[in-house]
Design a protein around this motif. Structure first.
Motif, PDB file in Angstrom:
ATOM      1  N   LEU A 115      -7.693  -3.882  -5.678  1.00 31.57           N
ATOM      2  CA  LEU A 115      -6.393  -3.195  -5.652  1.00 31.57           C
ATOM      3  C   LEU A 115      -5.476  -3.671  -6.771  1.00 31.57           C
ATOM      4  O   LEU A 115      -4.779  -2.866  -7.383  1.00 31.57           O
ATOM      5  N   PHE A 153     -10.453  -7.352  -1.650  1.00 29.01           N
ATOM      6  CA  PHE A 153      -9.604  -6.148  -1.744  1.00 29.01           C
ATOM      7  C   PHE A 153      -8.398  -6.364  -2.642  1.00 29.01           C
ATOM      8  O   PHE A 153      -7.900  -5.427  -3.248  1.00 29.01           O
ATOM      9  N   VAL A 210      -7.650   4.098  -0.168  1.00 22.51           N
ATOM     10  CA  VAL A 210      -7.967   3.184  -1.257  1.00 22.51           C
ATOM     11  C   VAL A 210      -8.330   3.977  -2.520  1.00 22.51           C
ATOM     12  O   VAL A 210      -7.922   3.651  -3.623  1.00 22.51           O
ATOM     13  N   TYR A 211      -9.098   5.057  -2.304  1.00 20.66           N
ATOM     14  CA  TYR A 211      -9.475   5.876  -3.467  1.00 20.66           C
ATOM     15  C   TYR A 211      -8.322   6.749  -3.922  1.00 20.66           C
ATOM     16  O   TYR A 211      -8.228   7.068  -5.100  1.00 20.66           O
ATOM     17  N   ILE A 215       0.826  -1.206   0.000  1.00 21.58           N
ATOM     18  CA  ILE A 215       0.000   0.000   0.000  1.00 21.58           C
ATOM     19  C   ILE A 215       0.861   1.258   0.000  1.00 21.58           C
ATOM     20  O   ILE A 215       0.696   2.149  -0.833  1.00 21.58           O
ATOM     21  N   HIS A 225      -9.635   4.326   4.468  1.00 25.99           N
ATOM     22  CA  HIS A 225     -10.547   4.146   3.355  1.00 25.99           C
ATOM     23  C   HIS A 225     -10.327   5.144   2.234  1.00 25.99           C
ATOM     24  O   HIS A 225     -10.194   4.746   1.088  1.00 25.99           O
TER      25      HIS A 225
END
Lengths: 656, 294
Positions: free
Chosen positions: A424, A420, A287-288, A111, A284
Motif C-alpha cells: 500500500l 500490506f 485494495v485494487y 484507506i 479486497h
C-alpha cells in the motif's frame, strides 16, 4: 445508547487525556486562525465562489489532494504515536483504550480518507485533460462526491474529541463491534462516516466510467487511451461493484446496533462471518481500487521520463482488466483461518496467487519501457523507480501469504502488517506522490522544487525500509497485530526499536515534502510552456494551469501518446500553413452551492444518528431530501462561453 | 564496476533477508517448528521463498542494470529506441514465468491444505482439548481427564492433539507458532485444529485476533511433557487443584485478566451448552464435531 444533553460532559466531550486536550486546543487554534485569515484578507467570498461552489474537475481535484494530504498527516501522527508506544517492551506512553482507538482510526483514515481521496484527486486532475474533455460527465455530481467525502471525513475525525473514537479495528468485526461489546458512539461514527463518504465514492465510480466511455476526443478509441485513463476505468468498475457490499455490511451492522437486530449475532440465527465475508468482498477489490490508478501513474511516468513509448501496451491494459476481474475471487484469503474448509481455501489460495501473473507482467513491461530509453531522474521518476524493488518484495510476500497453510502461520501477525504496508505504501503512496509531483505544474503552473523533493524522497524511501523490513521477522517470531504492549525477553525489542526509528524518519520525510510544497508556492519554477516534462499525453498540450474550459478546440486524436505525435507533426503543420478550425462557443456547467449544503445536511444527520438524537438525524435527512428536490426543480444550470471570451483567454495564455 | 557492485548489494541484501527468515535468528518460532504441523507449514514457506526469489532476484538485478545503463547523460553510448514498444517473444516469456511458478506453488498449497485437515500422525491415539477464548484469558478443558486449566495447556509430546475451538467472547484466534498455524475461535462454532509437539518444552501461545482492552495480555503457554509426566500432572491437578464450579465459570467469563489457573473438575457439558447458546444450535456441523469425541 442515546445520550441526553444533560449528560454532555460525561459522554459527549472526551475528557481525561492530555493528548485529547492538546487536540482540542489545536483544533480551536487552527479554526480561529483560518477564520482570522479569511476575514482579515476578505477572502470569504473568494472561498465560496471559487472553491466551495465549484464544479470544475480541476479545482475539485485540488481540494481532494489537499484534504488527502491533511488526512495523511492525521493518519501519520496516529502511526507515530503507535510506533512510539511499541518502541520498547512494556511502554506506558499510551493506555490500551487509546492505542485501540488510534490503530482503528489510523487504518480507517489511511484507506478511506487518505488513499481514496488521493486517487480521486488524480482522477479529477488528469482524466478529463488526458482524454480531451472539458469536464467529467456529471460535474455537479462530482462536487457532491467531494463534499460527501469531506463531511464523512469530518464526522470520523470529530469522534476523536467528541464522543470517543471507534476502537474495534478498521475492519470492525462483530461481535466486538456489536452492541454486546461496544456500546459507545465511536463505532457509530465509523459506520456513518463510511456510509456518507461511500455514497460519494460510488458516485465518483459512475462518473468516471461514463466520462471515459462517452467523452473521449474524436479519434481516441479505447486502445488509444493513455494507460492512466485505462487504470481509472478499471478502478471505477471495481468501485461500482465492490462498494455496495460495504454499504450493505455497514447498514446491517448499524441496524444491529441501533435497532437491536441480529444479522451478525449468532444467538438469533445471524452470523458474524457474514459481516466478515461482506466486508472483504468489498475490502479486497478496494485494495485494487487504490493500487490500479497507481499502476496507471507509473506507466505514464516511466514512459515520459524514459522518452519512450510504453512497452507492451496491449498486455498493460489487458492485465489491468484481468486484475480487476481476479480481485473478486480472492476475498477469503483474509480469513483462511476461519475454518472454511480445504475446498474453499484451495480455490481462494490459487486465485490469490494468480493475481501475481498479470501483476508480474506489468513489472516486466515497466522495466522494458525503460530499456533502451533515456532515463531522467526527476522526482516523479524517483518515486516510480523506488516502487519497482519495493513492490517486487511486497508482491513476493503476497504470494507467500496466499499459500493457505502457510498463512495459518502469518495471519494477523506482523508479517502480514509488513506485507500490506509494503504494497500500500510502496504501491499506492509512492504512486500518488509520483502523480502529485508529475501533475503539480499542470495543476498550479509551477514545479515543485526538485532538490527538496529528492531529500524528501530518499528519507521516505530509506525510512520505509527501516520501518517495515523488521516487521517481517517480528511476525515469524510470533508478534501479533493490535497488541498495545509486548513483554520483554522474546527478542522482539530490538526489531521494534529499529522500526520506530524508521517511522520517525518517514515522519521527517513527510515534513520535507510539505516544506517543498510551501517553498515552491513562493519560489517554485514557473511552467510557461505547459509541457515542463516533455510529456506524451494531451494534458501537456494545454497551458499550465489549464483554462477552466480546458480545450478551446477539442483535439482530434490519431494515435496513442497523442501529444507526442502532435509535437512530431507540428513542424509539418507550420510549413503547410494550415489554419486551425474556427472557435465555437463552449457549453459549461454553472457553479452551485448545493453540493456543499447537501454535505452539511448529511453531516448533521449523521451526527444525530451517531448519538441516537433522532430529531437531529431526521432534520439532517429532511435537509438532504430538500437539497435533492430543489436541484431537481432547477433549470438554470449551464451557460455558454462566447467565442470572444475564449479568444481573450487564449491570447492572455499566449495561445491563439 | 558500479554496476556489479549495485547488483551485489541487492542480492546480498536479499540473501541476508532469506537467511534471517530461514531460521538463523533466535526466537523465529515459525521457522523453528517443534511438531509435524509446523514442519509441513515451514516446508511450504521455504518452497514459497525459493519460488518467489526466482522472480524477485532477476527483476531487481535487471532493474539495477537497466536504470544504470540507460540513465540520461551527455554522450551516452547506450542504444536509444524511442519507438520500440512490442516484442511478442519477450511477452510470452514473462506471461509464462509467473504462470509456471504459481502452478508449482498452487499444487503444493492444495496438497498441504488437505493434508492438514487430518491428524498429523495416525499411529498414536489423539488427545482432545476444548479451548474457549474468554475476555481476556484462555480456558482449556480436557474432556478425557475432566480437568481444566486457564492460560496454560499441558499436553503429552509425540501425540496428536485435537483442539476444539470456540469463544464465549469476541472472536479470537488460537496460535502456538512453534507447533503450527492458528485457527479462529468463534462464538457458536466449534472448529478443529490438529497440532502435535515432537519434543518436550514450553511453547509460547497468544491470541491472534483483537478482542478489546485486555487483548495484549492473552498470552498462554503450551507445556509438552512425556506421556508419563503428563499423566502425573493430571493426577496432581485432580488431587490438589480446586474445582471449577458453574458460578466459578461465569465469573471467569467476565472481563478480567487472570494468572495461570488449574481446576480438578469443570462443569461438564458447559462447552456444548455455551456453543448451542451462542448460536451453535443452528449449525449441525459444529455440534457434530463435539459428538465425535464425547
Amino acid at each position: 445508547m442515546p445520550v441526553s444533553p444533560a449528560n454532555l460532559t460525561g459522554h459527549f466531550f472526551v475528557t481525561g487525556d492530555p493528548l485529547i486536550y492538546g487536540a482540542d486546543a489545536s483544533i480551536l487554534l487552527a479554526s480561529a486562525a483560518v477564520v482570522f485569515v479569511l476575514t482579515y484578507y476578505k477572502k470569504w467570498r473568494w472561498l465560496w465562489r471559487e472553491w466551495l461552489t465549484t464544479v470544475d474537475h480541476k479545482k475539485i481535484g485540488v481540494m481532494y489532494l489537499m484534504a488527502a494530504l491533511l488526512m495523511l498527516f492525521r493518519g501519520g501522527v496516529d502511526a507515530i504515536l503507535m510506533r512510539t508506544q511499541l518502541m520498547l517492551p512494556n511502554m506506558k506512553f499510551l493506555a490500551a483504550e487509546h492505542y485501540n482507538q488510534i490503530f482503528t482510526t489510523h487504518g480507517t483514515i489511511m484507506i478511506l480518507f487518505m488513499a481514496m481521496p488521493l486517487i480521486f484527486a488524480m482522477f479529477n486532475i488528469a482524466v478529463p485533460l488526458q482524454i480531451g474533455a472539458r469536464d467529467v460527465a456529471f460535474p455537479y455530481l462530482n462536487a457532491i462526491s467531494f463534499w460527501l467525502f469531506f463531511f464523512g471525513a469530518m464526522l470520523l475525525n470529530l469522534s476523536f474529541v467528541i464522543g470517543g473514537s471507534p476502537d474495534a479495528g478498521w475492519t470492525s468485526y462483530p461481535p466486538l463491534a456489536g452492541l454486546g461489546f461496544d456500546r459507545g458512539p465511536g463505532e457509530n461514527f465509523y459506520l456513518l462516516a463510511l456510509q456518507v463518504s461511500g455514497i460519494g465514492s460510488m458516485a465518483t465510480g459512475i462518473n468516471f466510467i461514463v466520462t471515459i466511455l462517452k467523452m473521449r476526443a474524436p479519434g481516441m478509441t479505447l486502445t488509444k487511451m493513455p494507460l492512466f485513463t485505462w487504470s481509472v476505468l478499471a478502478s471505477s468498475i471495481l468501485i461500482i461493484y465492490a462498494f455496495p457490499a460495504l454499504t450493505a455490511a455497514l447498514a446491517l451492522l448499524l441496524i444491529d446496533r441501533v435497532a437491536g437486530a441480529h444479522f451478525f449475532t449468532m444467538t438469533q440465527g445471524g452470523n458474524a462471518m457474514m459481516y466478515v465475508n461482506l466486508f472483504w468482498i468489498w475490502g479486497h477489490p478496494e485494495v485494487y481500487i487504490v493500487v490500479l490508478p497507481a499502476f496507471g501513474i507509473f506507466s505514464e511516468v516511466f514512459s515520459t521520463f524514459s522518452g519512450k513509448r510504453i512497452f507492451g501496451y496491449t498486455s498493460m491494459w489487458l492485465s489491468l482488466m484481468t486484475i480487476s476481474v481476479l480481485s473478486y475471487f480472492v476475498w477469503v484469503h483474509h480469513f483462511f483461518t476461519m475454518g472454511a474448509g480445504p475446498d474453499v481455501n484451495s480455490f481462494f489460495a490459487v486465485a490469490s496467487m494468480a493475481v501475481a501473473i498479470p501483476t508480474g507482467v506489468k513489472v516486466f513491461n515497466w522495466l522494458f519501457t525503460m530499456y533502451r530509453g533515456r532515463i531522467r531522474f526527476t522526482v516523479p521518476m524517483l518515486w516510480a523507480l523506488a516502487f519497482i524493488p519495493n513492490f517486487a518484495i511486497g508482491g513476493a510476500t503476497g504470494v507467500m501469504l496466499a499459500a493457505a497453510p502457510a498463512d495459518y502461520q502469518y495471519h494477523n501477525s506482523y508479517f502480514l502488517i509488513a506485507h500490506f504496508h509494503q504494497v500500500l505504501i510502496g504501491g499506492v503512496v509512492y504512486g500518488m506522490l509520483a502523480g502529485m509531483y508529475y501533475w503539480w505544474p499542470k495543476m498550479f503552473g509551477f514545479k515543485l522544487n526538485e532538490r527538496l523533493g529528492r531529500w524528501g524522497f530518499w528519507l521516505f524511501n530509506i525510512g520505509f525500509y527501516v520501518c517495515f523490513m523488521p516487521l517481517y521477522p517480528l511476525g515469524l517470531m510470533g508478534m501479533t497485530r493490535r497488541m498495545y504492549v509486548y513483554p520483554a525477553g522474546l527478542h522482539w525489542a530490538l526489531l521494534n526499536l529499529i522500526s520506530t526509528i524508521g517511522a520517525y524518519v518517514m515522519g521527517i520525510a513527510f515534513i520535507l515534502i510539505v516544506i517543498d510544497v510551501l517553498y515552491s508556492i513562493v519560489r517554485g519554477e514557473r511552467d510557461v510552456t505547459g509541457d515542463p516534462w516533455n510529456g506524451r499525453t494531451l494534458e501537456w498540450s494545454l497551458p499550465s494551469p489549464a483554462p477552466h474550459y480546458n480545450f478551446a478546440r477539442i483535439p482530434a486524436v490519431a494515435s496513442r501518446d497523442a501529444w507526442w505525435a502532435m509535437k512530431e507533426q507540428r513542424a509539418d503543420d507550420l510549413n503547410s500553413g494550415r489554419q486551425p478550425e474556427p472557435l465555437q462557443p463552449i457549453h459549461m456547467p454553472k457553479n452551485s452551492g448545493r453540493p456543499f449544503i447537501l454535505g452539511v445536511f448529511f453531516f448533521v444527520g449523521g451526527f444525530g444518528a451517531v448519538f441516537g438524537w433522532y430529531l437531529l438525524a431526521a432534520l439532517g435527512f429532511v435537509g438532504v431530501l430538500f437539497a435533492l428536490l430543489s436541484r431537481a426543480l432547477e433549470y438554470d444550470t449551464d451557460y455558454y462561453i462566447s467565442v470572444e471570451e475564449i479568444e481573450r483567454t487564449e491570447t492572455a495564455l499566449g495561445r491563439s | 564496476m558500479p554496476r556489479t557492485k549495485s547488483l551485489r548489494r541487492y542480492s546480498g541484501l536479499l540473501f541476508a533477508g532469506a537467511l534471517l527468515v530461514s531460521g538463523c535468528g533466535r526466537g523465529i518460532w515459525v521457522m523453528d517448528p517443534a511438531g509435524p504441523v509446523g514442519r509441513i507449514e515451514k516446508q511450504l514457506i521455504d518452497l514459497s521463498i525459493i519460488l518467489v526469489l526466482i522472480v524477485v532476484i532477476p527483476v531487481i538485478a535487471l532493474f539495477a542494470y537497466i536504470v544504470y545503463r540507460y540513465r540520461d547523460r551527455p554522450g551516452s553510448k547506450a542504444p536509444y529506441s524511442p519507438h520500440w514498444s512490442d516484442n511478442t517473444a519477450l511477452e510470452v516469456i514473462w506471461w509464462s514465468i509467473p504462470i509456471i511458478i504459481v502452478s508449482i506453488l498452487g499444487t503444493a498449497t492444495v496438497k498441504d491444505t488437505y493434508a492438514l485437515t487430518h491428524p498429523p500422525e495416525r499411529s498414536a491415539r489423539p488427545l482432545t482439548v476444548e479451548v474457549t477464548s474468554l475476555d481476556w484469558k484462555w480456558l482449556f478443558e480436557y474432556p478425557g481427564q475432566h480437568i481444566a486449566t486457564v492460560n496454560y495447556c499441558t499436553i503429552p509430546a509425540n501425540r496428536p492433539i485435537q483442539f476444539i475451538l470456540t469463544s464465549n467472547a469476541p472472536m479470537n484466534s488460537f496460535w502456538v507458532p512453534q507447533l503450527g498455524g492458528q485457527e479462529y475461535t468463534m462464538p457458536g462454532m466449534a472448529m478443529r485444529l490438529w497440532l502435535q509437539a515432537d519434543r518436550t518444552g514450553v511453547f509460547y501461545g497468544h491470541g491472534a485476533n483483537f478482542t478489546g482492552r485486555g487483548f495484549a495480555h492473552m498470552q498462554f503457554d503450551v507445556v509438552a511433557k512425556r506421556q508419563a509426566d503428563f499423566d502425573r500432572w493430571v493426577q496432581a491437578v485432580r488431587r490438589s487443584a480446586p474445582p471449577l464450579t458453574l458460578m466459578g465459570y461465569h465469573s471467569l467469563a467476565r472481563q478480567s485478566i487472570v494468572p495461570k489457573l488449574s481446576y480438578s473438575s469443570y462443569p461438564l457439558g458447559e462447552f456444548r451448552k455455551n456453543l448451542a447458546k451462542e448460536g451453535g444450535m443452528y449449525s449441525k456441523h459444529d455440534m457434530s464435531i463435539v459428538h465425535t469425541y464425547e
